[in-house]
Design a protein around this motif. Structure first.
Motif, mmCIF file in Angstrom:
data_model
loop_
_atom_site.group_PDB
_atom_site.id
_atom_site.type_symbol
_atom_site.label_atom_id
_atom_site.label_comp_id
_atom_site.label_asym_id
_atom_site.label_seq_id
_atom_site.Cartn_x
_atom_site.Cartn_y
_atom_site.Cartn_z
ATOM 1 N N LEU A 269 -39.433 -12.381 -32.634
ATOM 2 C CA LEU A 269 -40.788 -12.241 -32.129
ATOM 3 C C LEU A 269 -41.248 -10.798 -32.247
ATOM 4 N N ASP A 270 -42.570 -10.603 -32.370
ATOM 5 C CA ASP A 270 -43.107 -9.250 -32.374
ATOM 6 C C ASP A 270 -43.395 -8.801 -30.949
ATOM 7 N N SER A 271 -43.984 -7.622 -30.797
ATOM 8 C CA SER A 271 -44.206 -7.064 -29.461
ATOM 9 C C SER A 271 -45.203 -7.880 -28.641
ATOM 10 N N ALA A 272 -46.005 -8.714 -29.324
ATOM 11 C CA ALA A 272 -46.968 -9.575 -28.619
ATOM 12 C C ALA A 272 -46.379 -10.948 -28.302
ATOM 13 N N GLY A 273 -45.107 -11.148 -28.649
ATOM 14 C CA GLY A 273 -44.476 -12.433 -28.382
ATOM 15 C C GLY A 273 -44.751 -13.491 -29.424
ATOM 16 N N GLU A 274 -45.333 -13.104 -30.556
ATOM 17 C CA GLU A 274 -45.614 -14.047 -31.635
ATOM 18 C C GLU A 274 -44.462 -14.044 -32.650
ATOM 19 N N VAL A 275 -44.235 -15.180 -33.293
ATOM 20 C CA VAL A 275 -43.174 -15.269 -34.297
ATOM 21 C C VAL A 275 -43.517 -14.357 -35.477
ATOM 22 N N ARG A 276 -42.569 -13.514 -35.849
ATOM 23 C CA ARG A 276 -42.791 -12.648 -37.004
ATOM 24 C C ARG A 276 -41.799 -12.919 -38.143
ATOM 25 N N LEU A 277 -40.687 -13.622 -37.824
ATOM 26 C CA LEU A 277 -39.656 -13.830 -38.852
ATOM 27 C C LEU A 277 -38.836 -15.062 -38.495
ATOM 28 N N MET A 278 -38.613 -15.891 -39.502
ATOM 29 C CA MET A 278 -37.767 -17.079 -39.353
ATOM 30 C C MET A 278 -36.649 -16.998 -40.387
ATOM 31 N N ARG A 279 -35.424 -17.273 -39.955
ATOM 32 C CA ARG A 279 -34.287 -17.346 -40.881
ATOM 33 C C ARG A 279 -33.766 -18.782 -40.865
ATOM 34 N N PHE A 280 -33.848 -19.439 -42.018
ATOM 35 C CA PHE A 280 -33.361 -20.821 -42.081
ATOM 36 C C PHE A 280 -32.794 -21.053 -43.472
ATOM 37 N N ASN A 281 -31.467 -21.101 -43.558
ATOM 38 C CA ASN A 281 -30.812 -21.299 -44.845
ATOM 39 C C ASN A 281 -29.454 -21.934 -44.597
#
Length: 371
Positions: A269-281
């Motif tokens: 999450l970023d500083s605003a609590g929003e998703v900024r990065l997903m790791r799925f592999n």
């Protein structure tokens, strides 16, 4: 109607500014001094800051403040500081700094179709480039058509996407069926939706999948909106979402000469609590240590996310032809392909770029008046 500051009044640690609309904005004294734009505080040639905050007292207060006319319909705050320095801010400057602009994301499912854009126009026309980038920032995916089919021509995209991000594979990575290949993409097997280089602490954030030739049956491209699925999961099962944000997951990838390994949560999450990065592999995921106290909670969450990623209703499937480039936001969009069903020629080249460069190219086009 343009907002202007109608009055200011000093408080304990900040200047209280009242706008013509009646709204109030607190302007901390240290912030006002630190962001002064005069020639003493910034290098005129480069606009870089030369002022250092340690040079003033932490309990700084102005000697005098006022409002003066700065031109047609734009008042300015004038501030005199104890050391004799003067700072001046137009109302429009303050208004422009009230918040950091954020792109509005458009989530999508399996009914979505990525927009197509002409390759040559994207490179030649600033307006066409801006239109594509705006779409890319909203949806995380688009397709360039009528692109070159010569090897390594993906390098041309650097004019709009910024420098190529090099990783442990070749600078421009060739994806063909290869009996000696060290990655599942070099086989004819289906490749489940994933994003690349989850084993990097900061994976490449833009991927260009450039199809040079596709004479093979099967091998249809698949894209999934990872951020959209996480948004749904956060709403439906906040505990599962939190587990994906908390538990470090090890990922490993290797080439003939190098190996990269890192353990990080699947969701950041970023500083605003929003998703900024997903790791799925799935292919590159390693065993989470048995000593992890939240292991059961993590696996409940991982199972649910995997189910959603592999649900046909979330997957957009289409054929990427020779001379087409699929652009994906690497931290958001998962990509994959169906199994190859024939031995026809199929040559894909991967190149990686950074989202920051793409986003700021649009900002530069706007600020320079090119669009």
């Amino acid at each position: 109607m343009q907002q202007s500051i109608s009055s200011v009044s000093p408080n304990a640690g900040a200047l209280a500014a009242v706008w013509s609309s009646g709204e109030r904005t607190e302007l901390p004294y240290l912030w006002l001094r630190d962001n002064c734009g005069c020639s003493e505080c910034r290098v005129e040639q480069t606009t870089e800051k030369r002022f250092h905050i340690f040079q003033i007292a932490s309990d700084l207060r102005p000697l005098q403040v006022g409002i003066e006319c700065a031109g047609s319909r734009d008042e300015a705050i004038s501030i005199a500081w104890p050391d004799g320095h003067h700072t001046r801010y137009r109302s429009s400057e303050i208004h422009g700094l009230l918040s950091q602009p954020r792109s509005e994301l458009r989530y999508w499912d399996g009914r979505f179709q990525p927009r197509q854009f002409d390759y040559a126009r994207f490179l030649a026309s600033d307006r066409a480039a801006a239109e594509l980038i705006e779409e890319f920032l909203r949806t995380g995916v688009c397709v360039l058509v009528d692109a070159p089919t010569e090897p390594d021509s993906s390098e041309q995209l650097a004019a709009r996407l910024g420098p190529v991000r090099e990783v442990l594979f070749e600078r421009i990575h060739n994806v063909k069926v290869d009996p000696k290949g060290y990655n599942i993409a070099h086989t004819g097997l289906a490749v489940a939706p994933h994003n690349d280089f989850t084993s990097y602490t900061w994976p490449p954030s833009v991927q260009a999948l450039h199809m040079l030739v596709n004479e093979c049956d099967g091998g249809e491209s698949i894209v999934v909106d990872g951020f959209g699925l996480l948004h749904e999961l956060r709403t439906d099962s906040p505990d599962k979402f939190d587990a994906l944000c908390a538990v470090p997951v090890p990922f490993r990838i290797f080439s003939e000469r190098y190996e990269v390994y890192a353990a990080n949560p699947m969701v950041e999450l970023d500083s605003a609590g929003e998703v900024r990065l997903m790791r799925f592999n799935t292919a590159q995921m390693q065993a989470v240590p048995l000593s992890e106290p939240r292991l059961s909670n993590f696996y409940d969450a991982y199972h649910e996310l995997s189910r959603r990623v592999n649900d046909a209703r979330a997957q957009v499937t289409f054929r990427l032809e020779g001379g087409q480039v699929l652009l994906c936001a690497g931290h958001r969009v998962l990509h994959g392909r169906t199994a190859l069903r024939s031995n026809g020629r199929r040559h894909l080249q991967d190149a990686y770029f950074e989202h920051d460069n793409v986003r700021t190219h649009l900002r530069w086009l706007r600020r320079s008046g090119r669009i």
